[in-house]
Motif scaffolding. Structure first.
Motif, PDB file in Angstrom:
ATOM      1  N   GLY A 197      -7.366   7.143  -7.444  1.00  0.00           N
ATOM      2  CA  GLY A 197      -7.862   7.657  -8.714  1.00  0.00           C
ATOM      3  C   GLY A 197      -7.371   6.894  -9.925  1.00  0.00           C
ATOM      4  O   GLY A 197      -7.414   7.411 -11.048  1.00  0.00           O
ATOM      5  N   TYR A 198      -6.939   5.667  -9.717  1.00  0.00           N
ATOM      6  CA  TYR A 198      -6.476   4.860 -10.847  1.00  0.00           C
ATOM      7  C   TYR A 198      -7.654   4.499 -11.739  1.00  0.00           C
ATOM      8  O   TYR A 198      -8.667   3.962 -11.283  1.00  0.00           O
ATOM      9  CB  TYR A 198      -5.805   3.580 -10.327  1.00  0.00           C
ATOM     10  N   ASN A 199      -7.535   4.799 -13.023  1.00  0.00           N
ATOM     11  CA  ASN A 199      -8.630   4.503 -13.953  1.00  0.00           C
ATOM     12  C   ASN A 199      -8.207   3.564 -15.075  1.00  0.00           C
ATOM     13  O   ASN A 199      -8.921   3.407 -16.067  1.00  0.00           O
ATOM     14  CB  ASN A 199      -9.204   5.791 -14.540  1.00  0.00           C
ATOM     15  N   GLY A 200      -7.031   2.934 -14.930  1.00  0.00           N
ATOM     16  CA  GLY A 200      -6.588   1.959 -15.925  1.00  0.00           C
ATOM     17  C   GLY A 200      -7.152   0.584 -15.628  1.00  0.00           C
ATOM     18  O   GLY A 200      -7.984   0.399 -14.736  1.00  0.00           O
ATOM     19  N   TRP A 201      -6.681  -0.392 -16.383  1.00  0.00           N
ATOM     20  CA  TRP A 201      -7.111  -1.773 -16.173  1.00  0.00           C
ATOM     21  C   TRP A 201      -6.267  -2.431 -15.096  1.00  0.00           C
ATOM     22  O   TRP A 201      -5.074  -2.131 -14.949  1.00  0.00           O
ATOM     23  CB  TRP A 201      -7.009  -2.567 -17.472  1.00  0.00           C
ATOM     24  N   VAL A 202      -6.872  -3.345 -14.372  1.00  0.00           N
ATOM     25  CA  VAL A 202      -6.179  -4.163 -13.372  1.00  0.00           C
ATOM     26  C   VAL A 202      -6.141  -5.589 -13.914  1.00  0.00           C
ATOM     27  O   VAL A 202      -7.172  -6.256 -14.012  1.00  0.00           O
ATOM     28  CB  VAL A 202      -6.892  -4.116 -12.010  1.00  0.00           C
ATOM     29  N   GLY A 203      -4.965  -6.041 -14.290  1.00  0.00           N
ATOM     30  CA  GLY A 203      -4.831  -7.349 -14.928  1.00  0.00           C
ATOM     31  C   GLY A 203      -4.871  -8.484 -13.923  1.00  0.00           C
ATOM     32  O   GLY A 203      -4.132  -8.486 -12.940  1.00  0.00           O
TER      33      GLY A 203
ATOM     34  N   LEU B 198      -2.646 -11.408   1.378  1.00  0.00           N
ATOM     35  CA  LEU B 198      -2.933 -10.003   1.109  1.00  0.00           C
ATOM     36  C   LEU B 198      -4.414  -9.687   1.315  1.00  0.00           C
ATOM     37  O   LEU B 198      -5.285 -10.504   1.011  1.00  0.00           O
ATOM     38  CB  LEU B 198      -2.535  -9.647  -0.326  1.00  0.00           C
ATOM     39  N   ASN B 199      -4.682  -8.484   1.783  1.00  0.00           N
ATOM     40  CA  ASN B 199      -6.051  -8.004   1.967  1.00  0.00           C
ATOM     41  C   ASN B 199      -6.465  -7.259   0.697  1.00  0.00           C
ATOM     42  O   ASN B 199      -6.354  -6.033   0.615  1.00  0.00           O
ATOM     43  CB  ASN B 199      -6.126  -7.083   3.189  1.00  0.00           C
ATOM     44  N   TYR B 200      -6.919  -8.014  -0.288  1.00  0.00           N
ATOM     45  CA  TYR B 200      -7.232  -7.381  -1.569  1.00  0.00           C
ATOM     46  C   TYR B 200      -8.406  -6.410  -1.509  1.00  0.00           C
ATOM     47  O   TYR B 200      -8.370  -5.373  -2.195  1.00  0.00           O
ATOM     48  CB  TYR B 200      -7.421  -8.437  -2.661  1.00  0.00           C
ATOM     49  N   PRO B 201      -9.461  -6.653  -0.732  1.00  0.00           N
ATOM     50  CA  PRO B 201     -10.504  -5.618  -0.643  1.00  0.00           C
ATOM     51  C   PRO B 201      -9.939  -4.258  -0.209  1.00  0.00           C
ATOM     52  O   PRO B 201     -10.325  -3.218  -0.755  1.00  0.00           O
ATOM     53  CB  PRO B 201     -11.477  -6.194   0.387  1.00  0.00           C
ATOM     54  N   TYR B 202      -9.020  -4.268   0.728  1.00  0.00           N
ATOM     55  CA  TYR B 202      -8.373  -3.024   1.150  1.00  0.00           C
ATOM     56  C   TYR B 202      -7.590  -2.403  -0.011  1.00  0.00           C
ATOM     57  O   TYR B 202      -7.650  -1.184  -0.244  1.00  0.00           O
ATOM     58  CB  TYR B 202      -7.436  -3.301   2.331  1.00  0.00           C
TER      59      TYR B 202
ATOM     60  N   GLU C   5      -9.850  -0.846  -2.642  1.00  0.00           N
ATOM     61  CA  GLU C   5     -10.345   0.456  -2.193  1.00  0.00           C
ATOM     62  C   GLU C   5      -9.263   1.524  -2.329  1.00  0.00           C
ATOM     63  O   GLU C   5      -9.540   2.659  -2.733  1.00  0.00           O
ATOM     64  CB  GLU C   5     -10.822   0.362  -0.736  1.00  0.00           C
ATOM     65  N   LEU C   6      -8.040   1.158  -2.010  1.00  0.00           N
ATOM     66  CA  LEU C   6      -6.927   2.102  -2.147  1.00  0.00           C
ATOM     67  C   LEU C   6      -6.719   2.498  -3.605  1.00  0.00           C
ATOM     68  O   LEU C   6      -6.503   3.690  -3.909  1.00  0.00           O
ATOM     69  CB  LEU C   6      -5.652   1.487  -1.579  1.00  0.00           C
ATOM     70  N   ILE C   7      -6.769   1.530  -4.497  1.00  0.00           N
ATOM     71  CA  ILE C   7      -6.610   1.822  -5.920  1.00  0.00           C
ATOM     72  C   ILE C   7      -7.666   2.831  -6.375  1.00  0.00           C
ATOM     73  O   ILE C   7      -7.374   3.771  -7.134  1.00  0.00           O
ATOM     74  CB  ILE C   7      -6.676   0.516  -6.742  1.00  0.00           C
ATOM     75  N   ASP C   8      -8.896   2.663  -5.909  1.00  0.00           N
ATOM     76  CA  ASP C   8      -9.946   3.623  -6.223  1.00  0.00           C
ATOM     77  C   ASP C   8      -9.654   4.989  -5.614  1.00  0.00           C
ATOM     78  O   ASP C   8      -9.811   6.031  -6.272  1.00  0.00           O
ATOM     79  CB  ASP C   8     -11.296   3.113  -5.719  1.00  0.00           C
TER      80      ASP C   8
ATOM     81  N   ALA D 290       0.824  -1.209   0.000  1.00  0.00           N
ATOM     82  CA  ALA D 290       0.000   0.000   0.000  1.00  0.00           C
ATOM     83  C   ALA D 290       0.860   1.261   0.000  1.00  0.00           C
ATOM     84  O   ALA D 290       0.567   2.235  -0.727  1.00  0.00           O
ATOM     85  CB  ALA D 290      -0.944  -0.002   1.193  1.00  0.00           C
ATOM     86  N   THR D 291       1.904   1.265   0.798  1.00  0.00           N
ATOM     87  CA  THR D 291       2.789   2.428   0.848  1.00  0.00           C
ATOM     88  C   THR D 291       3.444   2.681  -0.491  1.00  0.00           C
ATOM     89  O   THR D 291       3.570   3.834  -0.943  1.00  0.00           O
ATOM     90  CB  THR D 291       3.872   2.227   1.936  1.00  0.00           C
ATOM     91  N   LYS D 292       3.843   1.621  -1.171  1.00  0.00           N
ATOM     92  CA  LYS D 292       4.502   1.784  -2.472  1.00  0.00           C
ATOM     93  C   LYS D 292       3.513   2.235  -3.546  1.00  0.00           C
ATOM     94  O   LYS D 292       3.864   3.013  -4.430  1.00  0.00           O
ATOM     95  CB  LYS D 292       5.217   0.493  -2.860  1.00  0.00           C
ATOM     96  N   LEU D 293       2.274   1.753  -3.476  1.00  0.00           N
ATOM     97  CA  LEU D 293       1.256   2.250  -4.407  1.00  0.00           C
ATOM     98  C   LEU D 293       1.068   3.756  -4.234  1.00  0.00           C
ATOM     99  O   LEU D 293       0.999   4.499  -5.220  1.00  0.00           O
ATOM    100  CB  LEU D 293      -0.068   1.525  -4.188  1.00  0.00           C
ATOM    101  N   ARG D 294       0.991   4.200  -2.985  1.00  0.00           N
ATOM    102  CA  ARG D 294       0.814   5.640  -2.734  1.00  0.00           C
ATOM    103  C   ARG D 294       2.042   6.430  -3.188  1.00  0.00           C
ATOM    104  O   ARG D 294       1.936   7.458  -3.863  1.00  0.00           O
ATOM    105  CB  ARG D 294       0.571   5.894  -1.250  1.00  0.00           C
TER     106      ARG D 294
END
Length: 261
Positions: A233-239, A220-224, A227-230, A190-194
């Protein structure tokens, strides 16, 4: 809500490759990605996309001799002409398939003593690729890959990849952030995504440690993270680049549950 793309190189192994497009569409996917398109004509693949109302999100540039164990040539000294010819081929496919993301695999490093030479080749080839891609609105992607799945891979960490992008200095050169690889190599996802969000051009997911569904049966807590990706403001595709435990469609309950929220 994250927009999920089916990775057809891993999902739907119960179907022949060209039949995976229809299977993905039937499960509600609106986009697909895969490793390589080159065993098929671009027209064949475009027809499958059109027949099933799918968007092409991503594929990789030619990786060298995959069957012999090569995993990209962009950082390999002496292979510059091969890389550039292969990247031109990737751009030709992208023009027909309609995707604006191409991943270039860094390649394997024979020894740490050769790193500086490989790094110089890497920067030179990436600059060339990004320059050519910019002419047609395509983004070039780098992906750090974990050393457990791919021993000797040249690029392993997120800050290493971000530094390469900064060194090249092209706006259309970005990092492909694979959450699975990041968690195995360094964690603190999460920290690296931010931290790196501005330099991320594509996101991929899989459960850890076994690269299965990104559901509750992994560390990993993927629901968390979704939510972080949203929130970012990420609007690309998640593969969805994972190996199903069993039947692919049955294993997509994680996605159905998330979309029903």
């Amino acid at each position: 809500m994250p927009r999920f793309a089916a990775n057809l190189s891993m999902l739907y192994p119960e179907h022949d490759f060209l039949d995976r497009f229809a299977a993905a569409a039937a499960d509600g996917f609106q986009a697909v990605e895969y490793l390589f398109p080159y065993d098929y004509s671009a027209q064949q693949l475009k027809q499958r996309l059109d027949d099933n109302g799918l968007v092409q999100a991503l594929f990789n540039a030619p990786p060298g001799n995959w069957a012999a164990g090569e995993r990209g040539v962009v950082s390999l000294p002496g292979r510059e002409a091969e890389f550039r010819e292969g990247f031109d081929q990737a751009l030709e496919y992208a023009a027909i398939l309609g995707n604006d993301r191409i991943h270039v695999m860094a390649g394997l490093l024979a020894s740490e003593a050769a790193r500086a030479r490989h790094h110089a080749t890497y920067l030179e080839n990436l600059s060339h690729a990004a320059t050519q891609a910019a002419k047609v609105g395509v983004t070039v992607l780098l992906e750090p890959i974990n050393t457990r799945d791919m021993p000797g891979f040249f690029l392993n960490q997120q800050d290493q990849a971000q530094a390469v992008c900064k060194a090249v200095g092209m706006a259309n050169l970005k990092v492909q952030f694979d959450i699975y690889h990041c968690q195995i190599v360094e964690g603190d996802v999460a920290t690296k995504l931010r931290r790196d969000f501005a330099g991320i051009g594509h996101i991929q997911i899989a459960g850890v440690p076994d690269r299965h569904e990104p559901d509750l049966h992994n560390e990993l807590n993927y629901p968390y993270l979704f939510e972080l990706i949203d929130q970012l403001g990420y609007n690309g595709w998640v593969g969805c680049e994972y190996r199903p435990r069993g039947n692919t469609s049955e294993g997509l309950q994680w996605m159905r549950d998330w979309q029903a929220r």
